[in-house]
Structure formats: structure tokens, C-alpha cells
Design an enzyme around this catalytic site. Structure first.
Site, PDB file in Angstrom:
ATOM      1  N   ILE A   1       0.822  -1.209   0.000  1.00 52.04           N
ATOM      2  CA  ILE A   1       0.000   0.000   0.000  1.00 52.04           C
ATOM      3  C   ILE A   1       0.857   1.262   0.000  1.00 52.04           C
ATOM      4  CG2 ILE A   1      -0.162   0.092   2.540  1.00 52.04           C
ATOM      5  CD1 ILE A   1      -3.122   1.013   2.108  1.00 52.04           C
ATOM      6  N   LYS A   2       2.125   1.132   0.418  1.00 51.19           N
ATOM      7  CA  LYS A   2       2.976   2.307   0.556  1.00 51.19           C
ATOM      8  C   LYS A   2       3.311   2.959  -0.784  1.00 51.19           C
ATOM      9  CE  LYS A   2       3.546   2.032   5.056  1.00 51.19           C
ATOM     10  NZ  LYS A   2       3.014   3.019   5.979  1.00 51.19           N
ATOM     11  N   ASP A   3       3.112   2.230  -1.878  1.00 54.60           N
ATOM     12  CA  ASP A   3       3.347   2.851  -3.182  1.00 54.60           C
ATOM     13  C   ASP A   3       2.500   4.111  -3.348  1.00 54.60           C
ATOM     14  OD1 ASP A   3       5.138   0.913  -3.880  1.00 54.60           O
ATOM     15  OD2 ASP A   3       3.852  -0.109  -5.326  1.00 54.60           O
TER      16      ASP A   3
END
Lengths: 315, 92
Positions: free
Chosen positions: A42-44
Site C-alpha cells: 500500500i505504501k506505493d
């Protein structure tokens, strides 16, 4: 689906129903598969948004060095984006994070500065702030206090969920930088205020909390508790148990922090069944399990897995 | 039966090294007062100000739920509950 570049493909992840783990036809669970992002987490979303916004407002210019305290995923996402947009990347990472994360970061050309295991990410933040002072020309995007982190979830994660599941009643995500919950929380408060926002916070072993004074704790600058409705602390035992249930019942191979999120989601689901409420509970699958294989979380008994996770930053 | 308090490492100087101590009360404030009676000094590390509030970097959970969302120090507690005190930490 076609995109002009890898960076353009961030977000737009699938939302899948969990027919076996949903307790009834009236109380359903939905998994937002953030492991489908380019670097697998999700950090993208946050990394790309922070980087693009910093370019836009001139904080980041060609050839700059990016510095970030991270237990792994944000570093990996930033490294990918930095590589594609021509920046050098330095991460400050606690030494008790998994070996896979270090290898992946090095693979993307990141230089790693290790911070002491005791104190976990609090220490990484402290060390990174020190390094930033020594290198005033380096750009720290600082995920804990950067509004672009939350905006990525306001404009992306939460909006996508509401589009795909207009009947959504609960949003459940992990609490780390608080970016996901702050962005999604604000989005739902404005667009569907009856949606309850539930936080799952990993509870680590004692080593991680260190021997520091209680007044030296850390609350991310982004955090606004009015944007969430409940917050649960989930230990490694429940996280491991749930992450295995997700694999056994629904075939989803997720990282350990997702087990903690699912635990909170299932707790919420059970409460809705008891209260006779209809519920569509969307929760975040933050990443896949690949990076955590060496932690031993997926093998042997739950007791063994719990012992192995002691002292590790598993989320 | 009683209510159990899980004590973080840093506060075990007040409990003779014990990881957990027990006490009674109908809500969290009463429970903390009660435990402070047997382990003086604990309370002021968890609570501050007038009216009393949880210290900023201290998180307290009753049965794993953060009490800041369940009524704070007025959160009801009962026999068999587990109260966990932890310093706030970062993630990500």
C-alpha cells in the site's frame, strides 16, 4: 489495463469479497488488495504522492537525495519511485526488520542506515532527524507528518472503495504512520459519514517499546483521533492466527500486519452479527507475505511462530 | 477474580519488577487509583492534569481496545478484564 509507465499503475487495486470468512450473508468482509501495487504494498500510494507533490512545490529537484525513516515498505516504494525519477535514496531502518526488506532495498540501490532495535521505529525517526540535520541538502519527505501521505488515501484508497462498494459500513486499516486511516477517515467523514473507521495497531514484544521514558513516545504529526472511531491493539499471536486463516479460507497470502487488520475486522463483524446490524466491512491487505517468510510466521504451530516474532518489527 | 494490569518495562520499578499486577474498580480511573494504592507512583506516570487525563504518549487498552475511544478514564472495567499500558510507538 494499460499504463504509460509503472508509476502510472499505482492504485486502482481490486476489492474482493471473502465468502468464507464473512460470518453471514448480511455481515460481509471485503479485502482491498494493496499487494497488487507495483512494489507489492500500500505504501506505493503514499510514496508516489509525497514524491510528486514535493516535485510540484519545488522541495525536490533533479539529482536530490531523499532520506526517509522506514521499517521497510515505504522505503521500498520510495526507492522504486526515486529510481524512476532520478533521485538517490537513503533509508534509516531499525536493525530488527526482516532480511528480505534489506535485500530488496539494496536491490533498488538504496543506502541503509541502521537504527537500534530497541525502540523500533521511534528510534529510526530520531536517527533520521539527526541525519537530516547533518545533511541539510537531503530531502526528508517524512511520511509521519506529510499531508500527501494521507491525501493518497483520500483520493485513492477510500474513494476506490466507495466507488466499488457504495454500501460500505466500516473501513479497517493498520495504524503506523496513520496516513491510510487519516486520509480514508477524512474522505468518509466528508462523503459517507456513517462509515465507521477502525484502526488495528500492531503490539510488538517488549524490546520494541524499549526502556525509554514514557514521555518520549511518538505520535505521528498526521494523527487526528477525531477521524477514527475505534482503535485495537493486536499482538503477534492473533495476527499470525488470522493471516493463516486468510490463506486457508480465502487463498490470500498476506503479510503479518494484515493478520492484525483482519483480526480487528473480524471482531467488528462479530459485533455487527450480535447487534443484528447489516455490515459491509472493507479492510486493507497492506502487502503480501513474501517479505516475511524468514520471520517463521507461516510455519509450524502458532506458539512457535509467536516465539519467533518476539523482538521483531513484524508490521 | 480481579482486573489485571500489564505493566510496561519502564514502569516495573513501581511493581517490584512484576509484569502484571491486579486491582479493582468500576472504571479505569478507580482501577488506576486502586492499583496506585498498592504500587505508589504508578498513577502519575499514566495520568496527568486536572481534570485528570491520560498522558500524551501513553496508550491504555482495556481488552485490547484503546480507551481514548471508549470513554477514556471513565471506561468501565470489570472482573477478568485486562488493562495494558504501552508507550506510543511509530510504524511504517
Amino acid at each position: 489495463m494499460r499504463f504509460d509507465s509503472l508509476l502510472d499503475s499505482v492504485g486502482g487495486t481490486p476489492l474482493v469479497g471473502l465468502p468464507r470468512l464473512s460470518p453471514t450473508a448480511d455481515v460481509r468482509l471485503w479485502a482491498k488488495l494493496e499487494d497488487h501495487n507495483p512494489t507489492g504494498s500500500i505504501k506505493d500510494r503514499a510514496a508516489l504522492r509525497m514524491l510528486l507533490d514535493a516535485e510540484k512545490d519545488g522541495r525536490l529537484r533533479p539529482g536530490n537525495t531523499i532520506l526517509e525513516p522506514t521499517s521497510g515498505n515505504t522505503g521500498i516504494s520510495l526507492a522504486m519511485a526515486a529510481k524512476l525519477r532520478g533521485y538517490r535514496m537513503v533509508c534509516v531502518m531499525p536493525e530488527n526488520t526482516s532480511e528480505e526488506r534489506r535485500q530488496i532495498l539494496r536491490m533498488w540501490g538504496v543506502e541503509i542506515i541502521s537504527s537500534p532495535a530497541a525502540g523500533g521505529s521511534n528510534e529510526a525517526v530520531r536517527v533520521a532527524k539527526q541525519v537530516a540535520e547533518e545533511h541539510p541538502d537531503w530531502v526528508m519527505l517524512y511520511q509521519y507528518g506529510n499531508p500527501s501521505n494521507a491525501l493518497a488515501h483520500y483520493d485513492g484508497t477510500a474513494r476506490e472503495i466507495l466507488e466499488d462498494l457504495p454500501s460500505v459500513t466500516h473501513f479497517v486499516a493498520g495504524l503506523g504512520t496513520t496516513g491510510t486511516l487519516m486520509g480514508a477517515g477524512r474522505f468518509f467523514r466528508e462523503h459517507k459519514p456513517e462509515v465507521r473507521i477502525v484502526a488495528a495497531e500492531p503490539r510488538y514484544g517488549e524490546l520494541v517499546y524499549g526502556l525509554r521514558n514514557l514521555d518520549e513516545g511518538f505520535v505521528p504529526e498526521l494523527y487526528d483521533e477525531t477521524l477514527i472511531d475505534a482503535r485495537f491493539s493486536v499482538g503477534p499471536r492473533d495476527a499470525v492466527r488470522r493471516v493463516r486463516e486468510l490463506l486457508d479460507n480465502e487463498g490470500i497470502f498476506a503479510g503479518i500486519s494484515t493478520g492484525a487488520i483482519l483480526h480487528a475486522a473480524l471482531g467488528q463483524a462479530a459485533k455487527c452479527v450480535r447487534d443484528g446490524e447489516h455490515a459491509d466491512i472493507a479492510f486493507v491487505v497492506a502487502d503480501g507475505g513474501w517479505k516475511y517468510l524468514s520471520t517463521g510466521a507461516y510455519e509450524g504451530t502458532i506458539d512457535e511462530a509467536e516465539d519467533r516474532l518476539e523482538g521483531q518489527l513484524w508490521a | 477474580m480481579a482486573i489485571e494490569l500489564r505493566v510496561p518495562t519502564i514502569l516495573r520499578t513501581y511493581t517490584g519488577g512484576a509484569k502484571a499486577v491486579s486491582g479493582d474498580g468500576v472504571n479505569l480511573a478507580e482501577f488506576i487509583d486502586n492499583v496506585n494504592g498498592t504500587h505508589p507512583g504508578l498513577k502519575e506516570r499514566i495520568v496527568e492534569g486536572e481534570p485528570e487525563e491520560l498522558r500524551r504518549f501513553v496508550n491504555v487498552y482495556v481488552n485490547d481496545e484503546d480507551v481514548r475511544f471508549t470513554g477514556g478514564l471513565k471506561t468501565e472495567v470489570k472482573d477478568g478484564d485486562v488493562v495494558v499500558v504501552l508507550p506510543a510507538v511509530a510504524g511504517g
